[in-house]
Structure formats: structure tokens, C-alpha cells
Design a protein around this motif. Structure first.
Motif, PDB file in Angstrom:
ATOM      1  N   UNK A   1       0.855  -1.195   0.000  1.00 44.42           N
ATOM      2  CA  UNK A   1       0.000   0.000   0.000  1.00 44.42           C
ATOM      3  C   UNK A   1       0.889   1.244   0.000  1.00 44.42           C
ATOM      4  N   UNK A   2       0.689   2.138  -0.984  1.00 43.87           N
ATOM      5  CA  UNK A   2       1.511   3.340  -0.984  1.00 43.87           C
ATOM      6  C   UNK A   2       0.960   4.341   0.032  1.00 43.87           C
ATOM      7  N   UNK A   3       1.707   5.420   0.255  1.00 42.67           N
ATOM      8  CA  UNK A   3       1.369   6.367   1.327  1.00 42.67           C
ATOM      9  C   UNK A   3       0.025   7.050   1.071  1.00 42.67           C
ATOM     10  N   UNK A   4      -0.259   7.397  -0.179  1.00 42.74           N
ATOM     11  CA  UNK A   4      -1.527   8.068  -0.480  1.00 42.74           C
ATOM     12  C   UNK A   4      -2.710   7.150  -0.201  1.00 42.74           C
ATOM     13  N   UNK A   5      -2.571   5.871  -0.536  1.00 43.90           N
ATOM     14  CA  UNK A   5      -3.633   4.907  -0.255  1.00 43.90           C
ATOM     15  C   UNK A   5      -3.824   4.733   1.253  1.00 43.90           C
ATOM     16  N   UNK A   6      -2.716   4.749   1.991  1.00 44.17           N
ATOM     17  CA  UNK A   6      -2.807   4.615   3.444  1.00 44.17           C
ATOM     18  C   UNK A   6      -3.531   5.806   4.072  1.00 44.17           C
ATOM     19  N   UNK A   7      -3.263   7.005   3.564  1.00 42.89           N
ATOM     20  CA  UNK A   7      -3.960   8.190   4.083  1.00 42.89           C
ATOM     21  C   UNK A   7      -5.453   8.096   3.781  1.00 42.89           C
ATOM     22  N   UNK A   8      -5.792   7.646   2.581  1.00 45.26           N
ATOM     23  CA  UNK A   8      -7.201   7.487   2.218  1.00 45.26           C
ATOM     24  C   UNK A   8      -7.881   6.470   3.137  1.00 45.26           C
ATOM     25  N   UNK A   9      -7.183   5.380   3.468  1.00 41.57           N
ATOM     26  CA  UNK A   9      -7.732   4.386   4.386  1.00 41.57           C
ATOM     27  C   UNK A   9      -7.915   4.985   5.776  1.00 41.57           C
ATOM     28  N   UNK A  10      -6.956   5.786   6.208  1.00 39.80           N
ATOM     29  CA  UNK A  10      -7.034   6.400   7.527  1.00 39.80           C
ATOM     30  C   UNK A  10      -8.264   7.297   7.653  1.00 39.80           C
ATOM     31  N   UNK A  11      -8.646   7.958   6.592  1.00 42.64           N
ATOM     32  CA  UNK A  11      -9.794   8.864   6.618  1.00 42.64           C
ATOM     33  C   UNK A  11     -11.131   8.136   6.475  1.00 42.64           C
ATOM     34  N   UNK A  12     -11.095   6.863   6.107  1.00 42.53           N
ATOM     35  CA  UNK A  12     -12.329   6.096   5.906  1.00 42.53           C
ATOM     36  C   UNK A  12     -12.898   5.661   7.255  1.00 42.53           C
ATOM     37  N   UNK A  13     -14.194   5.294   7.315  1.00 47.00           N
ATOM     38  CA  UNK A  13     -14.772   4.847   8.587  1.00 47.00           C
ATOM     39  C   UNK A  13     -14.012   3.698   9.246  1.00 47.00           C
ATOM     40  N   UNK A  14     -13.615   2.624   8.532  1.00 43.25           N
ATOM     41  CA  UNK A  14     -12.836   1.571   9.200  1.00 43.25           C
ATOM     42  C   UNK A  14     -11.482   2.075   9.698  1.00 43.25           C
ATOM     43  N   UNK A  15     -10.854   2.950   8.919  1.00 44.55           N
ATOM     44  CA  UNK A  15      -9.556   3.482   9.318  1.00 44.55           C
ATOM     45  C   UNK A  15      -9.645   4.356  10.554  1.00 44.55           C
ATOM     46  N   UNK A  16     -10.730   5.104  10.678  1.00 43.40           N
ATOM     47  CA  UNK A  16     -10.896   5.961  11.858  1.00 43.40           C
ATOM     48  C   UNK A  16     -11.158   5.129  13.112  1.00 43.40           C
ATOM     49  N   UNK A  17     -11.916   4.037  12.967  1.00 48.78           N
ATOM     50  CA  UNK A  17     -12.244   3.231  14.135  1.00 48.78           C
ATOM     51  C   UNK A  17     -11.019   2.554  14.732  1.00 48.78           C
ATOM     52  N   UNK A  18     -10.083   2.131  13.882  1.00 47.51           N
ATOM     53  CA  UNK A  18      -8.836   1.525  14.371  1.00 47.51           C
ATOM     54  C   UNK A  18      -7.698   2.004  13.499  1.00 47.51           C
ATOM     55  N   UNK A  19      -7.096   3.147  13.861  1.00 48.43           N
ATOM     56  CA  UNK A  19      -6.076   3.736  12.989  1.00 48.43           C
ATOM     57  C   UNK A  19      -4.697   3.091  13.102  1.00 48.43           C
ATOM     58  N   UNK A  20      -4.481   2.276  14.141  1.00 51.90           N
ATOM     59  CA  UNK A  20      -3.110   1.846  14.431  1.00 51.90           C
ATOM     60  C   UNK A  20      -2.488   0.983  13.328  1.00 51.90           C
ATOM     61  N   UNK A  21      -3.207   0.034  12.703  1.00 51.08           N
ATOM     62  CA  UNK A  21      -2.586  -0.693  11.586  1.00 51.08           C
ATOM     63  C   UNK A  21      -2.196   0.229  10.427  1.00 51.08           C
ATOM     64  N   UNK A  22      -3.004   1.245  10.169  1.00 47.11           N
ATOM     65  CA  UNK A  22      -2.693   2.164   9.074  1.00 47.11           C
ATOM     66  C   UNK A  22      -1.486   3.020   9.412  1.00 47.11           C
ATOM     67  N   UNK A  23      -1.352   3.388  10.681  1.00 47.94           N
ATOM     68  CA  UNK A  23      -0.149   4.132  11.089  1.00 47.94           C
ATOM     69  C   UNK A  23       1.104   3.348  10.716  1.00 47.94           C
ATOM     70  N   UNK A  24       1.064   2.027  10.947  1.00 45.53           N
ATOM     71  CA  UNK A  24       2.251   1.225  10.654  1.00 45.53           C
ATOM     72  C   UNK A  24       2.511   1.133   9.151  1.00 45.53           C
ATOM     73  N   UNK A  25       1.444   1.120   8.356  1.00 42.18           N
ATOM     74  CA  UNK A  25       1.632   1.144   6.906  1.00 42.18           C
ATOM     75  C   UNK A  25       2.323   2.440   6.477  1.00 42.18           C
TER      76      UNK A  25
END
Length: 421
Positions: free
Chosen positions: A1-25
Motif C-alpha cells: 500500500x503506498x502512502x496516499x492509499x494509506x492516508x485514504x484508508x485512515x480517513x475512511x470509517x474503518x480506518x478511523x475506528x482503528x487507525x493503528x494498523x494504518x499508522x504502521x503502513x
């Protein structure tokens, strides 16, 4: 997953509920990550701390806001945040902060310990009554909200009869702190801000007619004596900010923290038996699941950071929650370890914008957690809690618990159980 995709995931409802896996990406790309033209994400502790302390990085000013949100002055929510100290740069930030800082000195905060303990005891009594026979009790509504709102409202001089309505207004308003907001969410935030602004407009008028010994009166008198020290809009915006910030972060700290303690029973037992450990526990709870997950900065002057050149005018998304779990700073950061020797968490920020009420929030948590565990030795989760779908302010909507069949009375030594009345 590239950085832009990770940011998009972080802003999504699943990403907001548990941001920690996305932080590691995101962290896999480095401590400072370019994700779009003029936009960078900071995940490293050292780098986040440097950004928060360096005057080359500032918060969005009115001119920048005009370019991003052309009609921001038509939004009560944006006005309430943007004209307060939280969205001001020096010298305006320093001027506004000094006016309220006297209420939050270490001496004044320490003097509130007995008041906080007495209020916490009363709320636990009410939890015991509500939880008779194993009935579930919502910890957020019964304790985590009323404890800090009582304290901040007392400092501001807000009458007790008005406290209950602030939770919804503040929850609606704080939607504007999210890095992305839809028109529908902004409309909800504006409605909450309007209610709060109307309330404080009336309170200001009351304090002019009938001054009392509270922070609202002090700020009103400062404005009336010298409008250059505090404008009318700044007076209103900072009162709204002080109320909302005075309980919202602490409510999340108490809710997030209790969930962690109840899912780590050995740690909870140690804190029950040794309440003097509370300061270390609270710092670790702040690090492990921060009630504030991010902040933003703009680049005033071009500057290198972690080998990345940040051009003037760039935007930084500073992920405090990621920085608090940086393995370069914290050993095994995904593990809750209240005994760890650690750097201070960045949950309250750092530098000029370090949270004015951080000491008060820490005090309330340091008093509350040992008291809850001592007086309610059978306190347990009762069903699945519901997370708020927010990224900036991380907390629960509801946290159901059962109080158990026994409780320890006020002043009774730990271990001496009394039957629940």
C-alpha cells in the motif's frame, strides 16, 4: 500500500475506528512521508516533537483559511475554533493564552485534587445505585463525562443546571476538528457551535450584570477594559474552546483508559493495590490509546525534516497516535506497559500549543482510576462498547460496565468490602 492509499484508508470509517494498523503502513515509508503535492504525514516521535516545538511550523492563519475554506466566516463551528487560541499563531496565541493560563497553574490544579476525588466518589455512588442487580451502566454517561464537565464548568462559572446539555453540543462541534468533513457533518457542527455560542453570549451578559469569581468574569472584564487584549469574537471563541477542550479530551482519556485497564486485569489489580502508581499508568494510557490522535501544521519557512525537504506553504498531518507508538522511541510500543521508562507521550502536544489543561486532565485521571478500581473491585465490561467514528478525538460513544455485587465505601481501606446498598 503506498502512502496516499494509506492516508485514504485512515480517513475512511474503518480506518478511523482503528487507525493503528494504518499508522504502521505509513511508518513503513519513513517518519516523514510525502503523500501529495505540498502534503506530508509525520509518524515519528522525534519528528513530531520537533514540528510541534519549531516556530517554522504554525497553525493555519486566516489568509490560508480563506484559500481552503472561502466561506469559513459563515460557519459558526469554524469561527468558534479559528478565532480561539488553538488556531492562533504568535503573538496572538501568546496574548490569548496568557489570559487563561493563571487558572491552570500547577498550584491551582493541585488544589483541585480533593474536589475531584469528592465528585468522583459521588459519581461512583450513583453508578452503584444504577447497577443494582447486575444492570449495565454506561461509564461514559455516568462517570467519564460528568466528572470533567463538573470541574471545567465550576472554573468557568457555568451553573450546574446547564451541564447536561453540553455533551451533545460539544460532540457536534468537534466534528470540525476532523481532517476531512462533509457538508452534512459541517451542518451538524455548526448547529452545535450555534447552541454553545448562544449560551456563552448570554453568560457573558450575565457576568457583566453580576460578576463572580470565575474565569468567564475574568475574561469578560479583560475584554471590557481593553478590547485590544481580547476582542469580542476571541472572548466568545475561547470560552467555547475552554469548555469543550476542558472535558472532551478527559472524557476520552477516562473511557479509553478504563477499557484498557479492564482488558488488562493484572495491571488493574496492581493499580488498585498501589494507587501511587497512577501517574505512570496515566502517561502509559495516554501513549497507548491517545484521546487526541492528530494535529496539523503549515510550513512557514522551507526546512528539512528527517531528510525530507518541506517547502514553505506545505501542509503537515502530525499523527500523534502514531508518534506515541514509534518503535524508535518506545520498546514494543503496541504492548500496554505501565512500568515502562518512557519519554512523555505527545497526546497533549508540545511547544507553544501544549494543552493548557493537560495538568488538570492528568489529575482527574490519576484520581479516578485508582478510586474506581478500589471502590468497585468487580467492575467489568458488559457487552461491546461503541467507538465514535472520529479520528482526531478518539473515544467511545458508549462503554457499558457492571459494577459487581460488592463496593468499597468512602474511606474504607482497600480490601474491606461492603455489601452494595
Amino acid at each position: 500500500m503506498d502512502a496516499s492509499e494509506a492516508v485514504a484508508l485512515l480517513m475512511s470509517p474503518p480506518g478511523r475506528l482503528d487507525p493503528y494498523p494504518t499508522y504502521e503502513r505509513l511508518r513503513a515509508h519513513g517518519p516523514v512521508v510525502p503523500t501529495a503535492a505540498g502534503f506530508f504525514v509525520v509518524t515519528g516521535y522525534t519528528e513530531a516533537d520537533a514540528v510541534l516545538r519549531n516556530p517554522r511550523f504554525g497553525v493555519m492563519d486566516d489568509e490560508e483559511r480563506d484559500g481552503v475554506f472561502p466561506h469559513w466566516q459563515d460557519s459558526p463551528a469554524m469561527m468558534s475554533i479559528s478565532q480561539s487560541m488553538i488556531r492562533a499563531n504568535p503573538p496572538d496565541h501568546s496574548r490569548m493564552r496568557r489570559l487563561a493560563a493563571g487558572v491552570f497553574t500547577p498550584r491551582r490544579v493541585a488544589a483541585l485534587r480533593e474536589v475531584v476525588a469528592a465528585q468522583a466518589d459521588e459519581l461512583i455512588d450513583e453508578m452503584i445505585r444504577a447497577g443494582r442487580g447486575g444492570a449495565p451502566v454506561d461509564f461514559l454517561g455516568s462517570f467519564a463525562y460528568p466528572l470533567p464537565v463538573t470541574v471545567i464548568c465550576a472554573l468557568l462559572g457555568v451553573p450546574a443546571a446547564d451541564w447536561a446539555q453540553f455533551r451533545r453540543w460539544a460532540s457536534d462541534l468537534t466534528g470540525v476538528l476532523e481532517p476531512e468533513i462533509t457538508p452534512q457533518e459541517l451542518a451538524i457542527a455548526d448547529a452545535g457551535a450555534t447552541e454553545l455560542r448562544d449560551y456563552f453570549t448570554e453568560l457573558i451578559a450575565q457576568r457583566r450584570r453580576d460578576p463572580t469569581d470565575d474565569l468567564t468574569t475574568a475574561l469578560v472584564q479583560t475584554h471590557d477594559a481593553d478590547g485590544d487584549r481580547l476582542s469580542g469574537e476571541e472572548l466568545l471563541a475561547n470560552l467555547v474552546l475552554l469548555l469543550v477542550a476542558g472535558f472532551e479530551t478527559t472524557t476520552n482519556l477516562l473511557g479509553n483508559g478504563l477499557f484498557v485497564l479492564l482488558t488488562h486485569p493484572e495491571s488493574a489489580t496492581a493499580l488498585r493495590d498501589q494507587p501511587e502508581l497512577a501517574p505512570g499508568y496515566v502517561d502509559e494510557l495516554l501513549r497507548y490509546d491517545s484521546p487526541v490522535q492528530l494535529t496539523t501544521r503549515t510550513v512557514r519557512e522551507s526546512v528539512p525534516l528527517a531528510g525530507v525537504e518541506l517547502p514553505a506553504g506545505s501542509w503537515l498531518l502530525v499523527l500523534l497516535g502514531a508518534a506515541n507508538r514509534d518503535p524508535a522511541r518506545f520498546t514494543d510500543p503496541a504492548r500496554f506497559d505501565p512500568g515502562r521508562a518512557q519519554s512523555p507521550p505527545l497526546s497533549f502536544g508540545a511547544g507553544a500549543h501544549y494543552c493548557l489543561g493537560a495538568g488538570l486532565a492528568r489529575l482527574e485521571a490519576q484520581v479516578a482510576f485508582p478510586l474506581l478500581l478500589r471502590r468497585l473491585p468487580e467492575l467489568a465490561l458488559a457487552g461491546e462498547p461503541i467507538r465514535r467514528n472520529r479520528l482526531t478525538l478518539r473515544g467511545y460513544e458508549t462503554l457499558p460496565v457492571t459494577v459487581g455485587a460488592v463496593a468499597v465505601d468512602h474511606g474504607t481501606p482497600a480490601g474491606a468490602a461492603l455489601s452494595t446498598p
